[in-house]
Design a protein around this motif. Structure first.
Motif, short mmCIF file in Angstrom:
data_model
loop_
_atom_site.label_atom_id
_atom_site.label_comp_id
_atom_site.label_asym_id
_atom_site.label_seq_id
_atom_site.Cartn_x
_atom_site.Cartn_y
_atom_site.Cartn_z
N ASP A 87 12.00 0.57 17.86
CA ASP A 87 12.53 -0.67 17.26
C ASP A 87 11.88 -1.90 17.89
N LYS A 88 11.72 -1.88 19.20
CA LYS A 88 11.10 -3.02 19.90
C LYS A 88 9.62 -3.13 19.52
N ALA A 89 8.94 -1.99 19.39
CA ALA A 89 7.54 -2.00 18.98
C ALA A 89 7.39 -2.59 17.57
N LEU A 90 8.34 -2.26 16.69
CA LEU A 90 8.32 -2.83 15.34
C LEU A 90 8.52 -4.35 15.39
N GLU A 91 9.41 -4.80 16.26
CA GLU A 91 9.63 -6.25 16.41
C GLU A 91 8.36 -6.94 16.93
N VAL A 92 7.76 -6.34 17.96
CA VAL A 92 6.53 -6.91 18.53
C VAL A 92 5.45 -6.95 17.46
N ASP A 93 5.30 -5.86 16.71
CA ASP A 93 4.27 -5.80 15.68
C ASP A 93 4.49 -6.89 14.62
N ALA A 94 5.72 -7.11 14.21
CA ALA A 94 6.00 -8.15 13.21
C ALA A 94 5.61 -9.53 13.74
N ILE A 95 5.94 -9.81 14.98
CA ILE A 95 5.58 -11.10 15.59
C ILE A 95 4.06 -11.24 15.67
N LEU A 96 3.40 -10.17 16.11
CA LEU A 96 1.94 -10.21 16.23
C LEU A 96 1.25 -10.37 14.87
N GLN A 97 1.78 -9.73 13.83
CA GLN A 97 1.18 -9.87 12.50
C GLN A 97 1.32 -11.30 11.99
N GLN A 98 2.49 -11.90 12.21
CA GLN A 98 2.68 -13.30 11.81
C GLN A 98 1.74 -14.21 12.61
N TRP A 99 1.64 -13.96 13.89
CA TRP A 99 0.76 -14.74 14.77
C TRP A 99 -0.70 -14.59 14.34
N ARG A 100 -1.10 -13.35 14.05
CA ARG A 100 -2.48 -13.08 13.63
C ARG A 100 -2.81 -13.86 12.36
N ARG A 101 -1.90 -13.87 11.41
CA ARG A 101 -2.17 -14.61 10.16
C ARG A 101 -2.34 -16.10 10.44
N ARG A 102 -1.54 -16.63 11.34
CA ARG A 102 -1.69 -18.05 11.70
C ARG A 102 -2.98 -18.29 12.46
N ILE A 103 -3.34 -17.40 13.37
CA ILE A 103 -4.57 -17.52 14.13
C ILE A 103 -5.77 -17.41 13.19
N ASP A 104 -5.70 -16.47 12.23
CA ASP A 104 -6.80 -16.31 11.28
C ASP A 104 -7.05 -17.60 10.50
N LYS A 105 -6.00 -18.35 10.22
CA LYS A 105 -6.15 -19.63 9.51
C LYS A 105 -6.72 -20.71 10.43
N ARG A 106 -6.60 -20.49 11.73
CA ARG A 106 -7.10 -21.44 12.73
C ARG A 106 -6.48 -22.83 12.51
N GLU A 107 -5.18 -22.83 12.32
CA GLU A 107 -4.45 -24.06 12.01
C GLU A 107 -4.67 -25.16 13.04
N LEU A 108 -4.58 -24.81 14.30
CA LEU A 108 -4.70 -25.82 15.36
C LEU A 108 -6.11 -26.42 15.40
N GLY A 109 -7.13 -25.58 15.34
CA GLY A 109 -8.50 -26.07 15.35
C GLY A 109 -8.80 -26.93 14.13
N GLN A 110 -8.34 -26.47 12.97
CA GLN A 110 -8.57 -27.24 11.75
C GLN A 110 -7.87 -28.58 11.81
N MET A 111 -6.64 -28.58 12.34
CA MET A 111 -5.89 -29.83 12.47
C MET A 111 -6.62 -30.78 13.41
N ALA A 112 -7.17 -30.27 14.51
CA ALA A 112 -7.89 -31.11 15.47
C ALA A 112 -9.11 -31.73 14.82
N LEU A 113 -9.87 -30.94 14.06
CA LEU A 113 -11.06 -31.47 13.39
C LEU A 113 -10.68 -32.56 12.40
N THR A 114 -9.60 -32.33 11.65
CA THR A 114 -9.15 -33.31 10.66
C THR A 114 -8.65 -34.58 11.34
N GLU A 115 -7.79 -34.42 12.33
CA GLU A 115 -7.21 -35.59 13.02
C GLU A 115 -8.29 -36.44 13.69
N LEU A 116 -9.32 -35.79 14.19
CA LEU A 116 -10.39 -36.52 14.87
C LEU A 116 -11.46 -37.02 13.91
#
Length: 191
Positions: A16-45
């Motif tokens: 059950d804990k592994a499933l929870e960790v996996d769900a968090i990591l999959q959500q994180w991976r999708r956000r990382i794949d979008k590179r939201e922070l880097g894209q925001m920095a390029l836009t803001e600057l």
């Protein structure tokens, strides 16, 4: 799946804990794949570069917290290795960044036959501004945590970051019979 994992010695609670960790990591991976922070920095600057070019700039600068303590001159092949990209792609990106005035070619002090790549003042200012935004946001986020939470989190995150290597090593030893059983079940169901 839970029954099979229990058969392999993984308790239902850990499954059950592994499933929870996996769900968090999959959500994180999708956000990382979008590179939201880097894209925001390029836009803001208001920077006229994309994320792959930003990666090349950072790989040229090579902060030790990302690339280790390796020092020395940076060549196109060094950038390709650091970013795990094809040397021809690295060369193309470097050429474009030279055209934008963010990188410059230089002559190696160790071997005059080699060409090195260096950040220009504009390139250094770009890397510094993007990293400053990153750490401004991360620092602001972490400032809502207690010192104890941060001191607990960092070593655990570091330890967790090696889980795939450790799991692969275990998979080749302790878990090998169970993985073989799973593989056999797949081949049996395919017939």
């Amino acid at each position: 799946m839970a029954a099979f994992l229990e058969h392999a010695g993984i308790t239902r609670r850990m499954t059950d804990k592994a499933l929870e960790v996996d769900a968090i990591l999959q959500q994180w991976r999708r956000r990382i794949d979008k590179r939201e922070l880097g894209q925001m920095a390029l836009t803001e600057l208001g920077l006229d570069i994309d994320l792959p070019k930003l990666d090349v700039l950072i790989a040229t600068w090579a902060p030790s917290n990302e690339f280790g303590t390796e020092t020395g001159e940076t060549m196109v092949s060094t950038i390709a290795t650091r970013l795990h990209i094809d040397p021809s792609r690295a060369s193309r990106l470097v050429s474009e960044l030279i055209g934008q005035g963010l990188l410059a070619r230089g002559v190696s002090q160790q071997d005059a036959r080699r060409t090195i790549v260096e950040l220009t003042d504009k390139g250094r200012a770009t890397v510094n501004a993007v990293r400053t935004i990153k750490f401004l946001l991360l620092g602001d986020f972490l400032s809502g945590w207690t010192d104890a939470e941060v001191e607990t989190f960092l070593p655990l995150l570091d330890r967790f970051s090696t889980w795939s290597e450790e799991s692969r090593a275990k998979g080749q030893s302790r878990l090998a019979p169970t993985i073989a059983e799973l593989r056999a079940g797949l081949h049996k169901s395919a017939h």
